[in-house]
Design a protein around this motif. Structure first.
Motif, PDB file in Angstrom:
ATOM      1  N   LEU A  49       0.802  -1.222   0.000  1.00 28.94           N
ATOM      2  CA  LEU A  49       0.000   0.000   0.000  1.00 28.94           C
ATOM      3  C   LEU A  49       0.836   1.274   0.000  1.00 28.94           C
ATOM      4  CD1 LEU A  49      -2.800  -0.941   2.566  1.00 28.94           C
ATOM      5  CD2 LEU A  49      -2.916  -0.986   0.063  1.00 28.94           C
ATOM      6  N   LEU A  50       2.146   1.127   0.177  1.00 31.04           N
ATOM      7  CA  LEU A  50       3.006   2.310   0.243  1.00 31.04           C
ATOM      8  C   LEU A  50       3.198   2.933  -1.132  1.00 31.04           C
ATOM      9  CD1 LEU A  50       5.788   1.014   2.640  1.00 31.04           C
ATOM     10  CD2 LEU A  50       4.118   2.812   3.108  1.00 31.04           C
ATOM     11  N   PRO A  51       3.114   4.254  -1.208  1.00 30.93           N
ATOM     12  CA  PRO A  51       3.392   4.912  -2.486  1.00 30.93           C
ATOM     13  C   PRO A  51       4.887   4.824  -2.791  1.00 30.93           C
ATOM     14  CG  PRO A  51       3.092   6.539  -0.762  1.00 30.93           C
ATOM     15  CD  PRO A  51       2.786   5.207  -0.150  1.00 30.93           C
ATOM     16  N   PRO A  55       4.415  11.830  -0.502  1.00 32.06           N
ATOM     17  CA  PRO A  55       4.067  11.662   0.909  1.00 32.06           C
ATOM     18  C   PRO A  55       3.541  10.262   1.213  1.00 32.06           C
ATOM     19  CG  PRO A  55       3.077  13.670   0.018  1.00 32.06           C
ATOM     20  CD  PRO A  55       3.642  12.900  -1.141  1.00 32.06           C
ATOM     21  N   ASN A  56       3.835   9.809   2.414  1.00 34.00           N
ATOM     22  CA  ASN A  56       3.387   8.495   2.875  1.00 34.00           C
ATOM     23  C   ASN A  56       2.016   8.651   3.543  1.00 34.00           C
ATOM     24  OD1 ASN A  56       3.067   5.959   3.925  1.00 34.00           O
ATOM     25  ND2 ASN A  56       5.102   5.834   4.816  1.00 34.00           N
ATOM     26  N   HIS A  57       0.985   8.785   2.709  1.00 37.26           N
ATOM     27  CA  HIS A  57      -0.353   9.088   3.224  1.00 37.26           C
ATOM     28  C   HIS A  57      -0.895   8.021   4.163  1.00 37.26           C
ATOM     29  CE1 HIS A  57      -0.836  12.731   0.947  1.00 37.26           C
ATOM     30  NE2 HIS A  57      -0.493  12.113  -0.169  1.00 37.26           N
ATOM     31  N   ILE A  58      -0.567   6.763   3.930  1.00 38.54           N
ATOM     32  CA  ILE A  58      -1.094   5.714   4.805  1.00 38.54           C
ATOM     33  C   ILE A  58      -0.504   5.836   6.207  1.00 38.54           C
ATOM     34  CG2 ILE A  58       0.557   3.953   4.033  1.00 38.54           C
ATOM     35  CD1 ILE A  58      -1.724   1.890   4.498  1.00 38.54           C
ATOM     36  N   ALA A 128      13.484  -1.158   9.562  1.00 38.73           N
ATOM     37  CA  ALA A 128      12.163  -1.540   9.039  1.00 38.73           C
ATOM     38  C   ALA A 128      11.236  -0.351   8.855  1.00 38.73           C
ATOM     39  CB  ALA A 128      11.497  -2.566   9.966  1.00 38.73           C
ATOM     40  N   ILE A 129      11.598   0.796   9.396  1.00 39.90           N
ATOM     41  CA  ILE A 129      10.753   1.985   9.255  1.00 39.90           C
ATOM     42  C   ILE A 129      10.925   2.649   7.901  1.00 39.90           C
ATOM     43  CG2 ILE A 129      10.725   2.445  11.733  1.00 39.90           C
ATOM     44  CD1 ILE A 129      12.739   4.723  11.196  1.00 39.90           C
ATOM     45  N   PHE A 130      11.965   2.268   7.146  1.00 40.79           N
ATOM     46  CA  PHE A 130      12.272   2.952   5.890  1.00 40.79           C
ATOM     47  C   PHE A 130      11.359   2.523   4.760  1.00 40.79           C
ATOM     48  CE2 PHE A 130      16.938   3.151   7.384  1.00 40.79           C
ATOM     49  CZ  PHE A 130      16.690   4.309   8.078  1.00 40.79           C
ATOM     50  N   ARG A 131      10.978   3.503   3.972  1.00 37.46           N
ATOM     51  CA  ARG A 131      10.242   3.236   2.751  1.00 37.46           C
ATOM     52  C   ARG A 131      11.196   3.273   1.571  1.00 37.46           C
ATOM     53  NH1 ARG A 131       6.226   7.277  -0.172  1.00 37.46           N
ATOM     54  NH2 ARG A 131       7.538   8.666   0.995  1.00 37.46           N
ATOM     55  N   SER A 132      12.107   4.244   1.572  1.00 35.84           N
ATOM     56  CA  SER A 132      12.999   4.387   0.420  1.00 35.84           C
ATOM     57  C   SER A 132      14.467   4.507   0.791  1.00 35.84           C
ATOM     58  CB  SER A 132      12.579   5.600  -0.416  1.00 35.84           C
ATOM     59  OG  SER A 132      12.608   6.774   0.372  1.00 35.84           O
ATOM     60  N   ALA A 133      14.781   4.956   2.002  1.00 37.34           N
ATOM     61  CA  ALA A 133      16.186   5.109   2.405  1.00 37.34           C
ATOM     62  C   ALA A 133      16.792   3.741   2.706  1.00 37.34           C
ATOM     63  CB  ALA A 133      16.280   6.005   3.626  1.00 37.34           C
ATOM     64  N   SER A 134      18.098   3.664   2.616  1.00 33.88           N
ATOM     65  CA  SER A 134      18.772   2.398   2.916  1.00 33.88           C
ATOM     66  C   SER A 134      19.478   2.420   4.267  1.00 33.88           C
ATOM     67  CB  SER A 134      19.785   2.067   1.812  1.00 33.88           C
ATOM     68  OG  SER A 134      20.760   3.095   1.736  1.00 33.88           O
TER      69      SER A 134
END
Length: 193
Positions: A49-51, A55-58, A128-134
């Motif tokens: 569901l993550l874009p 923005p991370n709307h969810i 585990a909190i990252f959406r795009s960063a490494s």
């Protein structure tokens, strides 16, 4: 009872979570609402569901649902633990709480950048909190670069009812003591009315 909303402001590894947890132990009743927990939950169970961009709307929707529930169904003081570096977002957030009768406190955690660099280099925190960063190092460098963004503004007097600046961990106990004193004064003021 007059309720407080305490909003942390700071870059990654500035001590926001450590401060929030320490305050929660001293300020009763209170609740820490930490967006990193929501990000980890979504990344673990609802990653699809993550874009990909933007923005991370969810994550924001989940946080807002928890905040709304805590405001409407509890009498807790709220400790909102996330970076809150956007001036406009902070003002929107504070406006909602002021309309709800909350007393607002901003705690700006702002250790020197070399301290943050050392902390991210030694960090054992889960990514585990990252959406795009490494890495947290990447997050810190992005946040340091965001200082050029006109909406990333340091908190100033007048944004909230109270403002504390913390540049060193030794200042945390004094800051917590100051917040406890605010609740005591607010309790006395409400008894006089």
């Amino acid at each position: 009872m007059s309720r407080l909303v305490i909003i942390t402001v700071g870059k990654t590894h500035s001590g926001k979570t450590t401060f929030a947890r320490a305050l929660e132990q001293e300020l009763h009743p209170s609740l820490v609402i930490d967006q990193d927990n929501h990000a980890a939950f979504i990344n673990t169970y609802y990653r699809s569901l993550l874009p990909e961009h933007g923005p991370n709307h969810i994550k924001f929707a989940l946080t807002q649902t928890i905040v709304d529930y805590a405001v409407e169904q509890t009498d807790y003081h709220l400790i909102l633990c996330n970076s809150n570096r956007s001036y406009k977002s902070r003002l929107d957030l504070l406006s909602r709480f002021h309309k709800g009768g909350f007393i607002s406190v901003i705690v700006h955690l702002d250790p020197p950048d070399h301290v943050l660099e050392e902390r991210v280099a030694r960090s054992q925190r889960d990514t585990a909190i990252f959406r795009s960063a490494s890495s947290f190092k990447e997050v810190l460098h992005r946040q340091q670069a965001e200082t050029e963004n006109t909406d990333v503004v340091l908190p100033s007097e007048g944004e909230a009812n109270y403002l504390f600046h913390v540049t060193h961990p030794d200042e945390i106990p004094e800051t917590i003591h100051g917040i406890i004193q605010i609740t005591k004064r607010a309790g006395q003021d409400s008894e006089c009315q």
